[in-house]
Design a protein around this motif. Structure first.
Motif: not given
Length: 438
Positions: A21-29, A126-128, A135-138, A144-148
């Motif tokens: 299983y791959v578990h996702v709890k965070d809204r961001l992910i 794509i991230i930046l 849009e989602v990362l920001e 935050f997108s720059q950090d990723v």
């Protein structure tokens, strides 16, 4: 509640054949997975042309990306009470793990070589860039997108975070070894990942391994070694890659010559021109490439038509062992004979080389310094892996290279000039399929 801490009402799970299983709890992910840019990875195979050798290798970059995310999620869970772990980096690690392969193009590395592209560059773009992912990362916080992007580009200030996704024992490698072994049906890539995760410990700038887990790491290193030579560098897969590469080279060459394609290859034009916009890059996936290859089987150009028909119907080139150091004169003689026989050696006589360095230790001042795997000894001292393991020491720093010479045996059989045909077959030592150059 801020977006950074927002959780789903219940844990979402993806059924996975490797991790169960791959578990996702965070809204961001959850929101990142739903973006068009991430969903595109369903249409990019993880192993390029390997499915023409191992028919089960149909898995995608989407599968793999979820797997890397899940491994990092488990590692962070294990690190929860470790003093060297900064809990504030959790969401950054998970995001970088999920998005680390976002910029892969169709057929990945073969495609990159032809058009001189870098998937990590496009991942960061794509991230930046003007994308849903950005849009989602920001929404987490500005920057935050720059950090990723910095984590993926290995420039982020916290090297421990980078090492989880990019090192000699990272989540990326662990997932692709297990996943690729599963889908190709081989046993070489199997190792005890659960054991490795249990003995991982965070240090200031990298993950280290408790000394009691050394044998599990030895198994991991040898699994990687075997997978490269038995699967990733399989000569039949490389034959398919050679043909794929030559198709793209031929199409680009024809475009530059002003050739009139039956249908203008609009999805390739920016790649042919060497000026690729981000939106154009994102639109090109393997389904689009296959569409053009299917069409090009009907083109007037004999070479493009033949190469596409070979790729689509798995009529691959044969190969012989080749040593560029001592047998280049043979290649040059074959090159001239192919020309005389009416076979363009640029497309039908190809040297392909593959090399791998399964493990290396730190060599200060080298162009690409490699952070080694360190073992945490009972007394708290760190010891470099190859200093403790005879198995790893035996392959450390040893780069293995393999060369093959690829050619179309069926076209050689059709050569009408018998002396030329005989000489070509003699040099290639064609007896049945042949496997050694003379």
């Amino acid at each position: 509640m801020s977006y950074e801490t927002e959780q789903l009402s219940e844990v979402k799970v993806f059924k996975d054949p490797v991790h169960r299983y791959v578990h996702v709890k965070d809204r961001l992910i959850w929101d990142l997975i739903a973006t068009p840019e991430f969903q595109r990875l369903r249409r990019i195979k993880q192993l390029g042309t390997t499915n023409l050798t191992f028919h089960g290798a149909e898995h995608s970059r989407f599968n793999h990306s979820l797997g890397v995310y899940e491994i990092v999620r488990r590692i962070i869970e294990n690190f929860a009470d470790e003093p060297n772990w900064n809990k504030e980096e959790r969401l950054l690690c998970l995001s970088a793990a999920l998005l680390h392969d976002l910029g892969h193009g169709p057929f990945s590395h073969s495609f990159e070589k032809v058009f001189k592209l870098d998937h990590e560059h496009f991942t960061q773009q794509i991230i930046l860039g003007d994308t849903k992912v950005h849009e989602v990362l920001e929404r987490v916080r500005p920057g935050f997108s720059q950090d990723v992007a910095d984590v993926i580009g290995k420039t982020y200030k916290d090297k421990l975070v980078v090492s989880l996704i990019s090192s000699q024992i990272d989540a990326d490698r662990m997932d692709y070894l297990l996943r690729d072994a599963y889908y190709t049906g081989v046993s070489y890539g199997q190792f005890d990942m659960e054991r490795i995760l249990r003995v991982m410990r965070p240090m200031e700038d990298q993950v280290v391994i408790k000394s009691t887990g050394m044998h599990a790491v030895e198994d991991y290193i040898m699994s990687r070694y075997q997978m490269y030579w038995q699967v990733y560098f399989h000569p039949v897969t490389r034959s398919a890659e050679v043909i794929l590469t030559k198709i793209l080279h031929r199409a680009k060459e024809l475009y530059e010559q002003g050739y009139a394609f039956q249908l203008e290859p609009i999805h390739f034009l920016s790649f042919f021109k060497g000026k690729v916009r981000l939106d154009e890059y994102i639109k090109l996936d393997e389904s689009v490439v296959h569409y053009y290859f299917q069409l090009w089987q009907e083109e007037k150009d004999v070479i493009l038509r033949d190469l596409c028909e070979r790729f689509m119907n798995r009529r691959l080139f044969k190969y012989v062992e080749f040593n560029p150091g001592t047998e280049m004169h043979v290649y040059l003689e074959l090159h001239d004979l192919f020309k005389k026989a009416g076979l363009d050696p640029s497309y039908y006589l190809v040297i392909d080389s593959s090399s791998d360095l399964p493990y290396d230790f730190y060599r200060p001042g080298e162009e690409r310094e490699r952070l080694p795997i360190h073992l945490l000894m009972p007394n708290g001292e760190l010891k470099e892996l190859s200093r403790q393991s005879d198995i790893v020491e035996s392959i450390s720093g040893k780069k293995r290279t393999d060369h093959k010479l690829y050619y179309p045996k069926d076209l050689i059989e059709k050569v009408t000039d018998l002396p030329i045909k005989r000489k070509i077959k003699e040099l290639l030592n064609i007896q049945g399929d042949g496997n050694h150059v003379r």
